[in-house]
Design a protein around this motif. Structure first.
Motif, PDB file in Angstrom:
ATOM      1  N   THR A   1      14.174   1.772   1.719  1.00 19.29           N
ATOM      2  CA  THR A   1      15.109   0.668   1.467  1.00 19.29           C
ATOM      3  C   THR A   1      15.747   0.166   2.747  1.00 19.29           C
ATOM      4  O   THR A   1      15.827  -1.046   2.988  1.00 19.29           O
ATOM      5  N   ASP A   2      16.205   1.079   3.609  1.00 17.65           N
ATOM      6  CA  ASP A   2      16.927   0.701   4.821  1.00 17.65           C
ATOM      7  C   ASP A   2      16.153   0.951   6.099  1.00 17.65           C
ATOM      8  O   ASP A   2      16.604   0.558   7.177  1.00 17.65           O
ATOM      9  N   LEU A   3      15.004   1.609   6.009  1.00 12.90           N
ATOM     10  CA  LEU A   3      14.296   2.065   7.199  1.00 12.90           C
ATOM     11  C   LEU A   3      12.795   1.925   6.996  1.00 12.90           C
ATOM     12  O   LEU A   3      12.270   2.229   5.923  1.00 12.90           O
ATOM     13  N   MET A   4      12.114   1.476   8.057  1.00 17.90           N
ATOM     14  CA  MET A   4      10.656   1.470   8.069  1.00 17.90           C
ATOM     15  C   MET A   4      10.185   2.524   9.073  1.00 17.90           C
ATOM     16  O   MET A   4      10.658   2.553  10.208  1.00 17.90           O
ATOM     17  N   ILE A   5       9.250   3.364   8.646  1.00 20.71           N
ATOM     18  CA  ILE A   5       8.712   4.429   9.490  1.00 20.71           C
ATOM     19  C   ILE A   5       7.228   4.156   9.679  1.00 20.71           C
ATOM     20  O   ILE A   5       6.456   4.165   8.707  1.00 20.71           O
ATOM     21  N   SER A   6       6.820   3.909  10.930  1.00 17.18           N
ATOM     22  CA  SER A   6       5.412   3.681  11.234  1.00 17.18           C
ATOM     23  C   SER A   6       4.864   4.877  11.989  1.00 17.18           C
ATOM     24  O   SER A   6       5.424   5.289  13.009  1.00 17.18           O
ATOM     25  N   LYS A   7       3.778   5.439  11.484  1.00 15.48           N
ATOM     26  CA  LYS A   7       3.167   6.637  12.065  1.00 15.48           C
ATOM     27  C   LYS A   7       1.818   6.288  12.668  1.00 15.48           C
ATOM     28  O   LYS A   7       0.982   5.653  12.027  1.00 15.48           O
ATOM     29  N   VAL A   8       1.602   6.724  13.924  1.00 14.95           N
ATOM     30  CA  VAL A   8       0.293   6.576  14.558  1.00 14.95           C
ATOM     31  C   VAL A   8      -0.126   7.912  15.157  1.00 14.95           C
ATOM     32  O   VAL A   8       0.718   8.763  15.474  1.00 14.95           O
ATOM     33  N   ALA A   9      -1.419   8.089  15.329  1.00 10.49           N
ATOM     34  CA  ALA A   9      -1.969   9.249  16.018  1.00 10.49           C
ATOM     35  C   ALA A   9      -2.556   8.801  17.343  1.00 10.49           C
ATOM     36  O   ALA A   9      -3.206   7.746  17.425  1.00 10.49           O
ATOM     37  N   VAL A  10      -2.318   9.583  18.395  1.00 11.18           N
ATOM     38  CA  VAL A  10      -2.861   9.275  19.714  1.00 11.18           C
ATOM     39  C   VAL A  10      -3.577  10.504  20.269  1.00 11.18           C
ATOM     40  O   VAL A  10      -3.228  11.648  19.972  1.00 11.18           O
ATOM     41  N   GLY A  11      -4.612  10.236  21.073  1.00 11.88           N
ATOM     42  CA  GLY A  11      -5.390  11.315  21.680  1.00 11.88           C
ATOM     43  C   GLY A  11      -4.785  11.779  22.979  1.00 11.88           C
ATOM     44  O   GLY A  11      -3.789  11.228  23.437  1.00 11.88           O
TER      45      GLY A  11
ATOM     46  N   ASP B   1      13.694  20.157  -2.042  1.00  6.53           N
ATOM     47  CA  ASP B   1      12.232  20.208  -2.059  1.00  6.53           C
ATOM     48  C   ASP B   1      11.590  18.849  -1.828  1.00  6.53           C
ATOM     49  O   ASP B   1      10.482  18.764  -1.291  1.00  6.53           O
ATOM     50  N   GLU B   2      12.255  17.787  -2.226  1.00  8.34           N
ATOM     51  CA  GLU B   2      11.665  16.451  -2.115  1.00  8.34           C
ATOM     52  C   GLU B   2      11.630  15.939  -0.676  1.00  8.34           C
ATOM     53  O   GLU B   2      11.017  14.899  -0.397  1.00  8.34           O
ATOM     54  N   THR B   3      12.274  16.650   0.246  1.00  2.00           N
ATOM     55  CA  THR B   3      12.323  16.212   1.643  1.00  2.00           C
ATOM     56  C   THR B   3      10.919  16.013   2.197  1.00  2.00           C
ATOM     57  O   THR B   3      10.086  16.913   2.171  1.00  2.00           O
ATOM     58  N   TRP B   4      10.677  14.819   2.725  1.00  2.00           N
ATOM     59  CA  TRP B   4       9.366  14.481   3.284  1.00  2.00           C
ATOM     60  C   TRP B   4       9.337  14.934   4.740  1.00  2.00           C
ATOM     61  O   TRP B   4      10.240  14.646   5.506  1.00  2.00           O
ATOM     62  N   VAL B   5       8.275  15.653   5.124  1.00  2.00           N
ATOM     63  CA  VAL B   5       8.164  16.237   6.457  1.00  2.00           C
ATOM     64  C   VAL B   5       7.115  15.488   7.264  1.00  2.00           C
ATOM     65  O   VAL B   5       5.955  15.365   6.843  1.00  2.00           O
ATOM     66  N   TYR B   6       7.532  15.018   8.447  1.00  2.00           N
ATOM     67  CA  TYR B   6       6.656  14.312   9.383  1.00  2.00           C
ATOM     68  C   TYR B   6       6.472  15.200  10.624  1.00  2.00           C
ATOM     69  O   TYR B   6       7.362  15.283  11.472  1.00  2.00           O
ATOM     70  N   PRO B   7       5.316  15.871  10.762  1.00  2.00           N
ATOM     71  CA  PRO B   7       5.139  16.798  11.877  1.00  2.00           C
ATOM     72  C   PRO B   7       4.596  16.120  13.136  1.00  2.00           C
ATOM     73  O   PRO B   7       4.193  14.951  13.112  1.00  2.00           O
ATOM     74  N   GLY B   8       4.554  16.899  14.210  1.00  2.00           N
ATOM     75  CA  GLY B   8       4.091  16.380  15.493  1.00  2.00           C
ATOM     76  C   GLY B   8       2.591  16.189  15.580  1.00  2.00           C
ATOM     77  O   GLY B   8       2.103  15.480  16.475  1.00  2.00           O
TER      78      GLY B   8
ATOM     79  N   MET C   1       0.831  -1.203   0.000  1.00  2.00           N
ATOM     80  CA  MET C   1       0.000   0.000   0.000  1.00  2.00           C
ATOM     81  C   MET C   1       0.869   1.258   0.000  1.00  2.00           C
ATOM     82  O   MET C   1       1.953   1.279   0.561  1.00  2.00           O
ATOM     83  N   THR C   2       0.374   2.308  -0.624  1.00  2.00           N
ATOM     84  CA  THR C   2       1.103   3.560  -0.696  1.00  2.00           C
ATOM     85  C   THR C   2       0.966   4.332   0.608  1.00  2.00           C
ATOM     86  O   THR C   2      -0.126   4.466   1.152  1.00  2.00           O
ATOM     87  N   TYR C   3       2.074   4.838   1.102  1.00  2.00           N
ATOM     88  CA  TYR C   3       2.061   5.625   2.329  1.00  2.00           C
ATOM     89  C   TYR C   3       1.492   7.001   2.043  1.00  2.00           C
ATOM     90  O   TYR C   3       1.877   7.663   1.087  1.00  2.00           O
ATOM     91  N   SER C   4       0.577   7.457   2.929  1.00  3.16           N
ATOM     92  CA  SER C   4      -0.011   8.787   2.768  1.00  3.16           C
ATOM     93  C   SER C   4       0.322   9.705   3.937  1.00  3.16           C
ATOM     94  O   SER C   4       0.288  10.927   3.797  1.00  3.16           O
ATOM     95  N   GLY C   5       0.589   9.115   5.113  1.00  3.05           N
ATOM     96  CA  GLY C   5       0.819   9.918   6.306  1.00  3.05           C
ATOM     97  C   GLY C   5      -0.454  10.393   6.971  1.00  3.05           C
ATOM     98  O   GLY C   5      -0.402  11.118   7.962  1.00  3.05           O
ATOM     99  N   ALA C   6      -1.613   9.996   6.468  1.00  2.00           N
ATOM    100  CA  ALA C   6      -2.894  10.376   7.056  1.00  2.00           C
ATOM    101  C   ALA C   6      -3.315   9.293   8.051  1.00  2.00           C
ATOM    102  O   ALA C   6      -3.622   8.172   7.646  1.00  2.00           O
ATOM    103  N   VAL C   7      -3.289   9.620   9.333  1.00  2.00           N
ATOM    104  CA  VAL C   7      -3.654   8.663  10.378  1.00  2.00           C
ATOM    105  C   VAL C   7      -4.693   9.293  11.298  1.00  2.00           C
ATOM    106  O   VAL C   7      -4.815  10.522  11.382  1.00  2.00           O
TER     107      VAL C   7
END
Length: 218
Positions: free
Chosen positions: A19-29, A189-196, A1-7
């Motif tokens: 390739t070398d890293l897996m990034i898992s994103k979750v949202a918490v209340g 510009d291609e840098t992907w940003v993961y905010p808080g 599945m394609t990563y969207s970052g929408a959680v």
């Protein structure tokens, strides 16, 4: 599945497989905080960025392999509510910016300065000290040798602007200066940003707005 970052809170993690890293994103209340689990694919070692809240969700995400370390991006309480419980369960080493550590009630074992390297397995993250949202906020840069950089910004950069500086002109000037010189001026510009909080973005999507952010003052 394609990563969207929408959680969503109580929803599944979204996993960005590099390739070398897996990034898992979750949202918490309850404040819709993002937490990020980084896993070195070569070694299986893991690092958590912001044990924000809901330790049960974070520990389930971490799984039986545990984590070697947890990085707190800044001192605000919504970013460390689960830190004590996660550290107690995993024995993870704690990292935070030198100038925010005193505001985090769980002791910080490694004080992070601008330019420091934080490792997880064979992966290297470079810390960037950004002043304005808090005195010691840090962002983390993973410069992927197989692609574009990946940037974890805490509450210093979001889609549409920098972090809250509470209508303090000096704090805003400091933050936007640091974000521009340490992030936008150094990364493509291609840098992907993961905010808080909230959705992801890229530096390229945000770069044209920098003059408007300066003009509006927030």
């Amino acid at each position: 599945m394609t990563y969207s970052g929408a959680v969503k809170i109580d929803g599944p993690a979204d996993v960005h497989e590099l390739t070398d890293l897996m990034i898992s994103k979750v949202a918490v209340g309850p404040m819709n905080n993002n937490a990020y689990l980084l896993r070195c694919r070569a070694t299986g070692q893991q690092l958590l960025i912001d044990a924000a809240n809901d330790a049960a969700t974070l520990l389930t995400l971490i799984g039986d392999d545990g984590i070697a370390s947890v990085v707190t991006t800044h001192r605000h309480g919504d970013h460390w509510q689960a830190l004590a419980e996660v550290v107690a369960a995993t024995g993870a080493v704690t990292y935070a910016g030198r100038y925010d550590a005193e505001g985090i009630p769980v002791p910080t074992e490694v004080l992070v300065e601008d330019g420091d390297t934080i490792r997880v397995g064979r992966i290297e993250l470079t810390a960037r000290h950004l002043v304005g949202h808090t005195p010691g906020s840090i962002a983390l840069v993973y410069d992927d040798p197989h692609g574009h950089p990946h940037l974890f910004t805490g509450d210093c950069l979001f889609p549409g602007g920098v972090g809250n500086t509470h209508q303090d002109p000096a704090a805003f000037a400091s933050l936007i200066d640091d974000v521009e010189t340490k992030l936008f001026d150094r990364l493509p510009d291609e840098t992907w940003v993961y905010p808080g909080h909230g959705d992801d973005t890229t530096l390229g999507a945000e770069r044209p707005q920098l003059p408007a952010w300066r003009e509006r003052g927030w």
